[in-house]
Design an enzyme around this catalytic site. Structure first.
Site, PDB file in Angstrom:
ATOM      1  N   ASP A 546       1.162  -1.277   0.147  1.00 46.52           N
ATOM      2  CA  ASP A 546       0.363  -0.122  -0.325  1.00 46.52           C
ATOM      3  C   ASP A 546       1.231   0.672  -0.175  1.00 46.52           C
ATOM      4  O   ASP A 546       2.062   0.781   0.012  1.00 46.52           O
ATOM      5  CB  ASP A 546      -0.887  -0.027   0.657  1.00 46.52           C
ATOM      6  N   ASP A 748      -2.061  -0.899   6.496  1.00 39.86           N
ATOM      7  CA  ASP A 748      -1.835  -0.601   7.830  1.00 39.86           C
ATOM      8  C   ASP A 748      -3.149  -0.890   8.450  1.00 39.86           C
ATOM      9  O   ASP A 748      -3.170  -0.974   9.792  1.00 39.86           O
ATOM     10  CB  ASP A 748      -2.382   0.631   7.788  1.00 39.86           C
TER      11      ASP A 748
END
Length: 856
Positions: A546, A748
């Protein structure tokens, strides 16, 4: 709930020792460099009184800074410890009044019910016991002084000081003495002490190590003594008198008894448990081999005819216990990360009535969310909280693996277990006890240790079948030798087969390596939360990353400043920062940080008539000029028609996807600020290491496609996908998997939950989500993303070590069993071979622990 050991004392409470080395001479006066000012004979501190305290010691007049030092010196001299006052001796002076007043509330807290139950052990007859940890105990004189002084305190029955462990065990009549009184008594003679709690797991580990060491010592000693009798028999049996030969056998029998019945007792107990549970564990063939060898030798000794194998039995037990001791140390090392974390919280803290108000010392167990606490320099943060006053640097290495202290100021979050290194902080408690991040990390480690990797489970099953097959093979070997080859050697050959093929190495091959690698990674801040993580990481071919919060910081930073009306960049930043100062919006923090970093102006800028227009920006007066900061149209509305036109927002910018903030006055626009996400400092290192490891990197983000393409080019990542939803990320990984890829997903842990679940193995950045909620297979507890590549490298090294261990165990058994079955390997050779096999496996796994060091 994590355990709460002794609190670290404030730095000001440490026994002072400020005199330089050249003033530490025991002559009663300062060194020549100190002119005429004398030094205390006991502690070395300067004596400032015009008429100092003095006493005759060893025929010389000695001066002292206080009555406490004088009394201590006289006591030590009377006890025969005068020789300790040499150039190297340094004794602490009694605690001064200011330090005592600061320490007394902390001492009193240890008499509260919460802490007494934790540190004080009740005994029969209304007595109590506590273990204290003096901070500056150095020698036998210190121990003697502490014991003598504490023994004279009211109610104290005994005090035992151990110099080696630096611990003091005190027993007293409960009700006649308090914990605070004991601590004060020690401080009065110069020894700051604090209650010490040994955790239950520490006690168990220590008992296990001590017990195994004692058994190993008995076995080693027995082996050496028996070999003294066995060697003459091997070399000169024909020349030894039969009576002396029989005496040597009886001596060997007597020396082998404690080895078999004490040193080898855990082996027999383990074999009995396995048989009761109908499971063929590795102890079964070992116990049979030891028992058969000993019984056959004992029978031959009693009858006076036949071979004895006492040397083989003792040697086998000694080497086997040595291998098991090394394996025990590896297993305990794998738990060290969780244990050290669990012991980080202090026992007491200073709770405040309000910001800047006086505080009271209370047990940490009494803290609740919303409480205000003060953490002084040198203390440990007792709970998760937000800084409301002060700024300092915190050592977060135990939680994050980051060795350098990090700065924390008002509005920022601090975590329980961090060490405050610089200045006092006042914190508003947000989470306590089991809700703290420290407790979450400990829970994650415990969960990972409780799960057994697939390879370890498979190895256990293989070892079970191997033991059953081995017992059948040993029985067949005994029958063949007993009926057709040599009945006299049948028992010896059978024992050799049982011993030489013990599956210890096979069973230790995988768990020893996995435990060592897990411990190494936890020290670097990578917590494995699933048993299969390490095994799967070793086979990763593709890494899906990401962008926001993973490769970048996920926060705004000023990427460019474009002046538009004669001001320079520093002046524009100073004006913008003056308007945004005190704001909590990410854009406000970015502008203020950029201005402070650039040191634009020396004097503060005065701002008046500040007005906040939600969703638009700010308007204020600075130096008589009306200024606006915010959206382009909002800022342009301040200028009259026909004012200087502003640049087009779509004009060229070095950072696509940047957010623009405008600064303008009535005369027109003054500046344009481009704010963009900030690259993590370790991102280039991560990507470089991943390329070296040969894995393909993919940048998959929800940001717009042009921005993601720019970041991909910037990072050198070819496989890029922008504008991707969480479900789209999951589909992207699924397509890779259909092509045969083993995917590691990094995110995350919140909006990346679908892709983390889809990938074969996943790592969540711990700063992005609570660890308890992260569904990833591993968690990185800090922002040092380069450790992701380290995890891949360590996992591959672990796979190599496991394969080496399994290969060696298989090769050893393939070679050793036929040699033993044909009689070419005797029982003592088999014992050495089996033990060395286990030792080699454990030592090979132990190499992985070095990967936990930052320089490794």
């Amino acid at each position: 709930m994590v355990s709460s050991p002794v609190t670290s004392p404030p730095a000001s409470l440490l026994a002072p020792d400020p005199a330089p080395a050249q003033q530490r001479g025991r002559t009663g006066t300062a060194s020549p460099g100190a002119a005429a000012q004398p030094a205390c004979f006991h502690c070395g501190l300067p004596v400032t009184d015009a008429e100092p305290l003095a006493a005759e010691l060893d025929g010389s007049r000695r001066v002292f800074c206080c009555g406490g030092c004088q009394a201590l010196a006289q006591t030590l001299h009377a006890a025969g410890f005068a020789h300790l006052y040499g150039d190297e001796a340094r004794f602490a002076r009694p605690i001064d009044d200011d330090a005592r007043r600061e320490a007394e509330p902390i001492w009193a807290a240890y008499d509260t019910p919460e802490l007494r139950s934790q540190f004080v052990r009740p005994l029969d007859g209304g007595r109590a016991e506590i273990t204290l940890a003096p901070e500056n105990i150095r020698c036998a004189a210190c121990a003697w002084l502490i014991e003598q002084h504490l023994s004279r305190q009211p109610g104290v029955e005994s005090a035992v000081a151990n110099v080696a462990t630096r611990r003091v065990v005190v027993r007293w009549r409960d009700g006649a003495q308090t914990v605070a009184g004991l601590l004060a008594a020690l401080a009065g003679i110069g020894y700051m002490a604090w209650p010490f709690e040994v955790s239950r797991s520490d006690q168990q580990d220590r008992r296990a190590r001590r017990g195994l060491l004692m058994r190993m010592a008995v076995a080693m000693l027995g082996m050496m003594q028996v070999m003294m009798y066995a060697w003459p028999i091997y070399t000169h049996e024909a020349t030894i008198d039969p009576g002396q030969l029989q005496l040597m056998r009886w001596a060997s029998f007597a020396l082998t008894l404690p080895v078999v019945f004490y040193a080898a007792s855990p082996i027999f107990a383990g074999a009995w448990r396995s048989l009761r549970q109908r499971h063929m564990g590795m102890d079964v063939p070992v116990a049979i081999g030891i028992g058969a060898g000993f019984m056959a030798s004992a029978l031959a000794t009693v009858r006076g005819v036949g071979e004895v194998y006492f040397d083989s039995v003792t040697m086998f037990v000694a080497f086997l216990l040595l291998a098991r001791y090394l394996e025990l140390r590896v297993r305990q090392a794998s738990r060290s990360g969780a244990e050290m974390l669990a012991r980080q919280l202090p026992a007491t803290c200073e709770r405040l009535a309000g910001v800047g108000a006086a505080g009271e010392r209370v047990p940490v167990a009494r803290l609740r969310a919303g409480d205000l606490v003060r953490v002084k320099a040198g203390e440990i943060v007792p709970a998760d909280g937000t800084v409301v006053a002060g700024a300092s640097e915190l050592d977060e290495s135990m939680l994050t693996g980051e060795s350098r202290p990090v700065r924390r100021s008002a509005g920022e979050t601090v975590l329980a277990g961090c060490f405050n290194t610089a200045s006092p902080l006042e914190l508003r408690v947000t989470r306590v006890g089991a809700g703290t991040r420290l407790a979450e990390i400990v829970a994650v480690l415990d969960r990972a240790l409780a799960e057994k990797p697939r390879l370890a489970t498979l190895a256990d099953r293989v070892a079970g079948w191997f033991v059953a097959t081995l017992l059948v093979l040993a029985a067949l070997t005994g029958v063949v030798w007993g009926l057709w080859i040599d009945p006299a050697r049948a028992l010896l050959v059978t024992i050799a087969v049982l011993v030489v093929s013990c599956p210890c190495a096979l069973s230790l091959a995988t768990p020893a390596a996995m435990a060592a690698a897990g411990a190494a990674l936890s020290r670097r801040g990578v917590l494995l939360t699933r048993g299969h993580a390490l095994e799967t990481l070793a086979g990763v071919t593709d890494v899906v990353l990401d962008k926001t919060g993973t490769l970048t910081e996920g926060r705004f930073a000023v990427a460019a400043v474009e002046p538009l009306a004669g001001l320079d960049q520093a002046q524009c930043l100073a004006l913008a920062a003056a308007m945004e100062r005190g704001g909590e919006h990410p854009i406000a923090r970015a502008l203020v940080a950029a201005a402070e970093a650039g040191a634009g102006v020396d004097a503060p800028v005065a701002v008046a008539d500040m007005r906040n227009v939600p969703g638009q920006g700010l308007e204020a007066s600075i130096a008589g000029r009306r200024l606006r900061l915010g959206r382009r149209d909002f800022v342009a509305g301040l200028a009259p028609e026909g004012a200087t036109s502003s640049p087009d927002a779509a004009s060229d910018c070095a950072h696509p996807g940047a957010t623009f903030v405008w600064l303008g006055a009535e005369s027109g626009p003054l500046a344009r600020f481009a704010l963009a996400d900030l690259e993590r400092a370790e991102t280039p290192r991560l990507l470089a290491q991943l390329r070296v490891l040969g894995v393909r990197c993919h940048l998959v983000s929800g940001d717009n496609a042009p921005t993601v393409r720019w970041w991909g080019t910037h990072f050198g990542i070819e496989c890029v996908a922008g504008g991707t939803t969480p479900e789209g990320k999951r589909d992207y990984v699924a397509r890779l998997q259909q092509g045969g890829a083993v995917v590691l997903a990094v995110g995350d842990g919140i909006n990346d939950a679908p892709v983390l679940a889809q990938a074969q193995v996943s790592i969540a950045i711990g700063s992005g989500a609570p660890l308890a909620q992260a569904g990833a297979d591993a968690v990185l507890t800090h922002g040092g993303v380069a450790e992701i590549a380290t995890a891949l490298a360590v996992s591959r090294q672990t796979r190599r070590v496991v394969r080496q261990n399994l290969g060696w165990a298989f090769f050893y058994n393939v070679v050793a069993i036929p040699l033993a079955a044909t009689g070419l390997v005797t029982a003592w050779m088999a014992g050495i071979g089996m033990s060395l096999s286990s030792l080699l496996v454990v030592a090979n796994a132990w190499r992985l622990l070095r990967a936990g060091r930052k320089g490794a």
